[in-house]
Design an enzyme around this catalytic site. Structure first.
Site, PDB file in Angstrom:
ATOM      1  N   ARG A 197      -2.313  -6.390  -8.350  1.00  0.00           N
ATOM      2  CA  ARG A 197      -1.235  -7.350  -8.091  1.00  0.00           C
ATOM      3  C   ARG A 197      -1.300  -8.420  -9.174  1.00  0.00           C
ATOM      4  O   ARG A 197      -1.142  -8.132 -10.338  1.00  0.00           O
ATOM      5  CB  ARG A 197      -1.383  -7.959  -6.694  1.00  0.00           C
ATOM      6  CG  ARG A 197      -0.973  -7.009  -5.596  1.00  0.00           C
ATOM      7  CD  ARG A 197      -1.530  -7.381  -4.262  1.00  0.00           C
ATOM      8  NE  ARG A 197      -2.977  -7.208  -4.251  1.00  0.00           N
ATOM      9  CZ  ARG A 197      -3.750  -7.363  -3.187  1.00  0.00           C
ATOM     10  NH1 ARG A 197      -3.221  -7.724  -2.053  1.00  0.00           N
ATOM     11  NH2 ARG A 197      -5.041  -7.152  -3.262  1.00  0.00           N
ATOM     12  N   LYS A 218     -20.085  -6.347  10.485  1.00  0.00           N
ATOM     13  CA  LYS A 218     -19.904  -7.700   9.935  1.00  0.00           C
ATOM     14  C   LYS A 218     -18.444  -8.050   9.669  1.00  0.00           C
ATOM     15  O   LYS A 218     -18.078  -9.205   9.679  1.00  0.00           O
ATOM     16  CB  LYS A 218     -20.709  -7.831   8.626  1.00  0.00           C
ATOM     17  CG  LYS A 218     -22.153  -8.223   8.878  1.00  0.00           C
ATOM     18  CD  LYS A 218     -22.908  -8.383   7.577  1.00  0.00           C
ATOM     19  CE  LYS A 218     -23.724  -7.151   7.274  1.00  0.00           C
ATOM     20  NZ  LYS A 218     -24.153  -7.040   5.900  1.00  0.00           N
ATOM     21  N   HIS A 267       0.843  -1.202   0.000  1.00  0.00           N
ATOM     22  CA  HIS A 267       0.000   0.000   0.000  1.00  0.00           C
ATOM     23  C   HIS A 267       0.882   1.258   0.000  1.00  0.00           C
ATOM     24  O   HIS A 267       0.613   2.206  -0.732  1.00  0.00           O
ATOM     25  CB  HIS A 267      -0.892   0.068   1.249  1.00  0.00           C
ATOM     26  CG  HIS A 267      -1.941  -1.009   1.343  1.00  0.00           C
ATOM     27  ND1 HIS A 267      -2.126  -1.753   2.474  1.00  0.00           N
ATOM     28  CD2 HIS A 267      -2.882  -1.436   0.471  1.00  0.00           C
ATOM     29  CE1 HIS A 267      -3.135  -2.601   2.299  1.00  0.00           C
ATOM     30  NE2 HIS A 267      -3.607  -2.435   1.078  1.00  0.00           N
ATOM     31  N   SER A 324      -2.871  -7.671   3.194  1.00  0.00           N
ATOM     32  CA  SER A 324      -3.073  -7.489   4.638  1.00  0.00           C
ATOM     33  C   SER A 324      -3.355  -8.840   5.305  1.00  0.00           C
ATOM     34  O   SER A 324      -2.894  -9.091   6.422  1.00  0.00           O
ATOM     35  CB  SER A 324      -4.236  -6.536   4.900  1.00  0.00           C
ATOM     36  OG  SER A 324      -3.958  -5.278   4.346  1.00  0.00           O
TER      37      SER A 324
HETATM   38  P1  ADP Z   1      -9.701  -4.031  -0.231  1.00  0.00           P
HETATM   39  O1  ADP Z   1     -10.278  -4.513   1.045  1.00  0.00           O
HETATM   40  O2  ADP Z   1     -10.536  -3.087  -1.015  1.00  0.00           O
HETATM   41  O3  ADP Z   1      -9.039  -5.122  -1.076  1.00  0.00           O
HETATM   42  P2  ADP Z   1      -7.034  -3.273   0.477  1.00  0.00           P
HETATM   43  O4  ADP Z   1      -6.675  -2.329   1.541  1.00  0.00           O
HETATM   44  O5  ADP Z   1      -6.590  -4.683   0.651  1.00  0.00           O
HETATM   45  O6  ADP Z   1      -8.551  -3.091   0.272  1.00  0.00           O
HETATM   46  O7  ADP Z   1      -6.460  -2.754  -0.900  1.00  0.00           O
HETATM   47  C1  ADP Z   1      -6.725  -1.479  -1.407  1.00  0.00           C
HETATM   48  C2  ADP Z   1      -6.170  -1.386  -2.806  1.00  0.00           C
HETATM   49  O8  ADP Z   1      -4.758  -1.598  -2.760  1.00  0.00           O
HETATM   50  C3  ADP Z   1      -6.708  -2.410  -3.780  1.00  0.00           C
HETATM   51  O9  ADP Z   1      -6.801  -1.820  -5.057  1.00  0.00           O
HETATM   52  C4  ADP Z   1      -5.649  -3.492  -3.782  1.00  0.00           C
HETATM   53  O10 ADP Z   1      -5.632  -4.205  -5.004  1.00  0.00           O
HETATM   54  C5  ADP Z   1      -4.395  -2.654  -3.608  1.00  0.00           C
HETATM   55  N1  ADP Z   1      -3.292  -3.395  -3.010  1.00  0.00           N
HETATM   56  C6  ADP Z   1      -3.326  -4.163  -1.892  1.00  0.00           C
HETATM   57  N2  ADP Z   1      -2.117  -4.714  -1.649  1.00  0.00           N
HETATM   58  C7  ADP Z   1      -1.282  -4.285  -2.646  1.00  0.00           C
HETATM   59  C8  ADP Z   1       0.099  -4.535  -2.974  1.00  0.00           C
HETATM   60  N3  ADP Z   1       0.850  -5.358  -2.271  1.00  0.00           N
HETATM   61  N4  ADP Z   1       0.596  -3.900  -4.065  1.00  0.00           N
HETATM   62  C9  ADP Z   1      -0.193  -3.105  -4.822  1.00  0.00           C
HETATM   63  N5  ADP Z   1      -1.489  -2.846  -4.581  1.00  0.00           N
HETATM   64  C10 ADP Z   1      -2.038  -3.429  -3.510  1.00  0.00           C
END
Ligand code: ADP
Length: 166
Positions: A93, A42, A18, A132
């Protein structure tokens, strides 16, 4: 004209993947908002909305990134129009993200109440398989988190695992 970008997500917790997308976006646009989807009753989030804000703010401070952090509730398109967002940023990704991200984008386009464009940034090779959920799994098994999350997030994850064991 000032271009405002929004990077929304759950950030439970924020990972180095992120942070990479945030840094690259901050370089591309005049103003960047990091939008945290408010936890619903939820969702089984590890971190509260406040903890997420605190962790992200600390990361921004340490990395010297200029961005705002906001929690939002309800439809993303309402938040986009309220904050006058021009660009929605999503990270891609592996191929598996593509289907979900396309559905997410097209649905938001259909519901849109204001003009905005979606931009996908490809994940850096180093963070291609980082999520995450993976980070939480590593934390639960006492693995080394250093390459996956910023230092302050690593500390919070270790604290959280300890609390869960009590
Ligand atoms: P969500 O719950 O919407 O998936 P995330 O916080 O996991 O939210 O991700 C938010 C955004 O960041 C999404 O577009 C996801 O694809 C992107 N993202 C998550 N991890 C990575 C990573 N390691 N590299 C690039 N983009 C990422």
């Amino acid at each position: 004209m000032i271009k405002t970008a929004l990077y929304p997500g759950s950030f439970d917790p924020i990972t180095s993947g992120h942070v990479d997308i945030i840094k690259r976006s901050a370089n591309l646009f005049d103003k960047l908002i990091i939008g945290i989807f408010k936890n619903s009753s939820k969702t089984k989030a590890w971190f509260s909305d406040e903890e997420k804000v605190e962790m992200i703010k600390e990361v921004l401070k340490n990395e010297n990134i200029n961005a705002e952090v906001k929690i939002f509730n309800g439809l993303l398109v309402d938040f986009i129009s309220k904050e006058k967002v021009d660009i929605l940023i999503r990270g891609l990704r592996a191929l598996s993200d593509y289907e979900y991200e396309l559905q997410f984008t097209l649905t938001n386009k259909t519901l849109a109440k204001s003009e905005f464009e979606t931009i996908f940034l490809s994940a850096s090779r180093k963070y291609l398989y980082l999520s995450s959920s993976l980070v939480k799994e590593i934390a639960q098994n006492y693995g080394d988190l250093r390459t996956f999350v910023p230092e302050n997030v690593e500390k919070k994850l270790i604290e959280k695992v300890k609390q869960m064991e009590l």
